[in-house]
Design an enzyme around this catalytic site. Structure first.
Site, PDB file in Angstrom:
ATOM      1  N   VAL A  66       0.853  -1.723  -0.226  1.00  0.00           N
ATOM      2  CA  VAL A  66      -0.040  -0.169  -0.474  1.00  0.00           C
ATOM      3  C   VAL A  66       1.006   1.146   0.311  1.00  0.00           C
ATOM      4  O   VAL A  66       0.427   2.322  -0.463  1.00  0.00           O
ATOM      5  CB  VAL A  66      -0.961   0.181   0.975  1.00  0.00           C
ATOM      6  CG1 VAL A  66      -1.966  -0.982   1.405  1.00  0.00           C
ATOM      7  CG2 VAL A  66      -0.512   0.203   2.245  1.00  0.00           C
ATOM      8  N   ASN A  92      -7.403  -1.176   5.461  1.00  0.00           N
ATOM      9  CA  ASN A  92      -7.190  -1.555   6.360  1.00  0.00           C
ATOM     10  C   ASN A  92      -5.868  -1.975   6.991  1.00  0.00           C
ATOM     11  O   ASN A  92      -5.453  -2.124   8.184  1.00  0.00           O
ATOM     12  CB  ASN A  92      -7.618  -3.128   6.683  1.00  0.00           C
ATOM     13  CG  ASN A  92      -7.344  -4.216   7.272  1.00  0.00           C
ATOM     14  OD1 ASN A  92      -7.507  -4.133   8.725  1.00  0.00           O
ATOM     15  ND2 ASN A  92      -6.269  -4.640   7.246  1.00  0.00           N
ATOM     16  N   SER A 144      -8.221   4.081  14.644  1.00  0.00           N
ATOM     17  CA  SER A 144      -7.876   3.559  15.917  1.00  0.00           C
ATOM     18  C   SER A 144      -8.766   4.667  16.791  1.00  0.00           C
ATOM     19  O   SER A 144      -8.735   5.481  16.332  1.00  0.00           O
ATOM     20  CB  SER A 144      -6.503   3.133  16.031  1.00  0.00           C
ATOM     21  OG  SER A 144      -6.395   2.941  17.176  1.00  0.00           O
ATOM     22  N   TYR A 157       1.884   7.065  15.530  1.00  0.00           N
ATOM     23  CA  TYR A 157       0.801   6.628  14.981  1.00  0.00           C
ATOM     24  C   TYR A 157      -0.064   6.860  15.624  1.00  0.00           C
ATOM     25  O   TYR A 157      -0.815   7.777  14.617  1.00  0.00           O
ATOM     26  CB  TYR A 157       1.232   5.207  15.667  1.00  0.00           C
ATOM     27  CG  TYR A 157       0.168   4.403  16.039  1.00  0.00           C
ATOM     28  CD1 TYR A 157      -0.266   3.300  14.732  1.00  0.00           C
ATOM     29  CD2 TYR A 157      -1.139   3.858  16.537  1.00  0.00           C
ATOM     30  CE1 TYR A 157      -1.569   2.084  14.200  1.00  0.00           C
ATOM     31  CE2 TYR A 157      -2.344   3.031  15.863  1.00  0.00           C
ATOM     32  CZ  TYR A 157      -2.288   2.397  14.633  1.00  0.00           C
ATOM     33  OH  TYR A 157      -3.494   1.786  14.429  1.00  0.00           O
ATOM     34  N   LYS A 161      -3.009   8.201  12.328  1.00  0.00           N
ATOM     35  CA  LYS A 161      -3.943   7.762  12.547  1.00  0.00           C
ATOM     36  C   LYS A 161      -5.046   9.403  12.581  1.00  0.00           C
ATOM     37  O   LYS A 161      -6.370   8.510  11.933  1.00  0.00           O
ATOM     38  CB  LYS A 161      -4.604   6.688  13.732  1.00  0.00           C
ATOM     39  CG  LYS A 161      -3.648   5.581  13.549  1.00  0.00           C
ATOM     40  CD  LYS A 161      -4.173   4.370  12.411  1.00  0.00           C
ATOM     41  CE  LYS A 161      -4.293   3.051  12.393  1.00  0.00           C
ATOM     42  NZ  LYS A 161      -4.656   2.508  10.955  1.00  0.00           N
ATOM     43  N   ILE A 190      -7.942  -5.168  19.896  1.00  0.00           N
ATOM     44  CA  ILE A 190      -8.562  -6.097  18.828  1.00  0.00           C
ATOM     45  C   ILE A 190      -7.497  -7.180  18.843  1.00  0.00           C
ATOM     46  O   ILE A 190      -6.144  -6.770  18.922  1.00  0.00           O
ATOM     47  CB  ILE A 190      -9.069  -6.294  17.426  1.00  0.00           C
ATOM     48  CG1 ILE A 190      -9.527  -4.722  17.859  1.00  0.00           C
ATOM     49  CG2 ILE A 190      -9.148  -6.059  17.170  1.00  0.00           C
ATOM     50  CD1 ILE A 190     -11.300  -4.547  17.852  1.00  0.00           C
TER      51      ILE A 190
HETATM   52  P1  NDP Z   1      -2.038  -6.710  12.077  1.00  0.00           P
HETATM   53  O1  NDP Z   1      -0.823  -6.495  11.625  1.00  0.00           O
HETATM   54  O2  NDP Z   1      -2.360  -8.467  12.517  1.00  0.00           O
HETATM   55  O3  NDP Z   1      -2.561  -7.232  10.075  1.00  0.00           O
HETATM   56  C1  NDP Z   1      -1.915  -5.859   9.185  1.00  0.00           C
HETATM   57  C2  NDP Z   1      -1.802  -6.473   7.920  1.00  0.00           C
HETATM   58  O4  NDP Z   1      -1.095  -5.714   7.259  1.00  0.00           O
HETATM   59  C3  NDP Z   1      -0.577  -7.773   8.160  1.00  0.00           C
HETATM   60  O5  NDP Z   1      -1.152  -8.734   6.912  1.00  0.00           O
HETATM   61  C4  NDP Z   1       0.109  -7.204   7.288  1.00  0.00           C
HETATM   62  O6  NDP Z   1       1.045  -8.027   6.032  1.00  0.00           O
HETATM   63  C5  NDP Z   1      -0.339  -6.306   6.538  1.00  0.00           C
HETATM   64  N1  NDP Z   1       0.784  -4.923   6.184  1.00  0.00           N
HETATM   65  C6  NDP Z   1       1.360  -4.598   6.337  1.00  0.00           C
HETATM   66  N2  NDP Z   1       2.171  -3.623   5.655  1.00  0.00           N
HETATM   67  C7  NDP Z   1       1.361  -2.885   4.606  1.00  0.00           C
HETATM   68  C8  NDP Z   1       1.800  -2.854   3.168  1.00  0.00           C
HETATM   69  N3  NDP Z   1       2.865  -2.065   3.107  1.00  0.00           N
HETATM   70  N4  NDP Z   1       1.113  -3.321   1.974  1.00  0.00           N
HETATM   71  C9  NDP Z   1      -0.714  -4.334   2.363  1.00  0.00           C
HETATM   72  N5  NDP Z   1      -0.319  -4.187   3.143  1.00  0.00           N
HETATM   73  C10 NDP Z   1       0.292  -4.297   4.521  1.00  0.00           C
HETATM   74  O7  NDP Z   1      -2.861  -5.911  12.395  1.00  0.00           O
HETATM   75  P2  NDP Z   1      -4.410  -6.206  12.787  1.00  0.00           P
HETATM   76  O8  NDP Z   1      -5.073  -6.832  11.931  1.00  0.00           O
HETATM   77  O9  NDP Z   1      -4.173  -6.027  14.055  1.00  0.00           O
HETATM   78  O10 NDP Z   1      -4.346  -3.878  12.315  1.00  0.00           O
HETATM   79  C11 NDP Z   1      -5.633  -4.331  11.134  1.00  0.00           C
HETATM   80  C12 NDP Z   1      -5.795  -2.530  11.338  1.00  0.00           C
HETATM   81  O11 NDP Z   1      -6.551  -1.699  12.558  1.00  0.00           O
HETATM   82  C13 NDP Z   1      -4.147  -1.772  11.384  1.00  0.00           C
HETATM   83  O12 NDP Z   1      -4.406  -0.083  10.595  1.00  0.00           O
HETATM   84  C14 NDP Z   1      -4.426  -1.244  12.867  1.00  0.00           C
HETATM   85  O13 NDP Z   1      -4.125   0.300  12.973  1.00  0.00           O
HETATM   86  C15 NDP Z   1      -5.600  -0.699  12.857  1.00  0.00           C
HETATM   87  N6  NDP Z   1      -5.840  -1.294  14.562  1.00  0.00           N
HETATM   88  C16 NDP Z   1      -6.186  -2.441  14.910  1.00  0.00           C
HETATM   89  C17 NDP Z   1      -5.854  -2.423  16.298  1.00  0.00           C
HETATM   90  C18 NDP Z   1      -5.579  -3.480  17.537  1.00  0.00           C
HETATM   91  O14 NDP Z   1      -5.665  -3.703  18.291  1.00  0.00           O
HETATM   92  N7  NDP Z   1      -5.119  -4.460  16.938  1.00  0.00           N
HETATM   93  C19 NDP Z   1      -6.557  -1.123  17.268  1.00  0.00           C
HETATM   94  C20 NDP Z   1      -6.671   0.357  15.890  1.00  0.00           C
HETATM   95  C21 NDP Z   1      -6.800  -0.628  14.883  1.00  0.00           C
HETATM   96  P3  NDP Z   1       2.850  -8.148   6.565  1.00  0.00           P
HETATM   97  O15 NDP Z   1       2.664  -9.713   7.670  1.00  0.00           O
HETATM   98  O16 NDP Z   1       3.117  -8.733   5.797  1.00  0.00           O
HETATM   99  O17 NDP Z   1       3.365  -7.413   7.951  1.00  0.00           O
END
Ligand code: NDP
Length: 259
Positions: A66, A92, A144, A157, A161, A190
């Protein structure tokens, strides 16, 4: 279970965590879904799981970074070639960059903004021309609770956000006359790999985990599926007048003044 029937959706960072849950929920509701993910292996594994769970699932994994507008544009083109015009985009993909402002490196700052804010803009920019032309579309940006509240030492961060909310509001207003809605979701804690990584980075991971579970008034943290349900709602035709808004999913934590 057909709230997204006939729609084509692209979800970034959908290989795991919240993005994977959103992709699964979208397929369950009848959408064709492209998992646009940096790690093609996790995206393919998730796509395979989803295809095994839902007969006639239309799901495709596409390697996408992204931070690179050309990569996002190419994922959108692949989605269109495979399934047709993209009706729904979920921005996301995100990373945690938590540092002390004055000791943080320039690279940390750039890495955070490249994924957490540029990445959202790159997604919007890739789908908006088509949505505007068709006068239909829904974009859901995963922000977030850090978009409204600050924890010391968790820089930059929350700055990125906060920017996601600004971008959501600006684009929501800009394209409202074209019937394109742009909204955000602000999750609190989460349980995903991101959260586990953060706990494991603390001096006492178990104590950090227990402390996190105590924070929300519900005394638990959220599940990726609980964010996915709201993404379905915002993406669907059940939310036609919700635009430039943000829905918080944190069990009430940010409404709490103190215990
Ligand atoms: P995870 O780290 O579990 O998943 C994030 C995913 O995004 C991974 O598969 C990662 O791939 C992928 N990713 C990272 N960088 C890129 C990139 N440059 N291009 C495409 N894909 C990419 O995170 P969450 O599911 O927890 O978070 C998802 C969203 O929710 C994020 O925006 C996060 O900021 C937000 N969020 C999460 C919270 C939480 O408590 N979990 C709370 C508030 C917001 P790879 O494995 O290769 O790194």
């Amino acid at each position: 279970m057909n709230r997204l029937a006939g729609k084509v959706a692209l979800v970034t960072g959908a290989g795991r965590g919240i993005g994977a849950a959103i992709a699964r929920a979208f397929v369950a509701e009848g959408a064709a879904v492209v998992l646009a993910e940096l790690d093609l292996d996790t995206a393919q594994a998730t796509a395979k799981d989803i295809a095994a769970a839902y007969a006639n699932a239309r799901v495709l994994a596409v390697k996408t970074d992204v931070t690179q507008s050309a990569s996002v544009q190419s994922a959108v083109s692949e989605a269109e070639r495979t399934f047709g015009p993209v009706d729904v985009l979920v921005n996301n993909a995100g990373i945690n960059v938590f540092a002390d402002p004055l000791t943080m490196t320039d690279d940390d700052w750039r890495r955070c903004f490249a994924v957490d804010l540029d990445g959202v803009w790159n997604g919007c920019r890739a789908v908006l021309p088509g949505m505007v032309e068709r006068r239909a579309g829904s974009i859901v940006n995963i922000a977030s609770t850090h978009a409204f509240q600050i924890i010391p030492g968790c820089f930059p961060y929350p700055v990125a956000k906060h920017g996601v909310i600004g971008l959501t509001r600006a684009l929501g207003i800009e394209y409202a006359p074209k019937n394109v809605r742009v909204n955000a979701i602000a999750p609190g804690y989460i349980e995903t790999q991101l959260t586990h990584d953060w706990w494991n980075a603390q001096p006492d991971p178990d104590a950090a985990r227990r402390a996190t579970l105590e924070l929300p008034p519900m005394k638990r943290i959220g599940k990726p599926e609980e964010v996915a349900m709201t993404a379905v709602f915002l993406a669907s035709d059940e939310a036609p007048f919700i635009n430039a808004s943000c829905i918080t999913i944190d069990g009430g934590r940010t409404a709490l003044h103190h215990e």
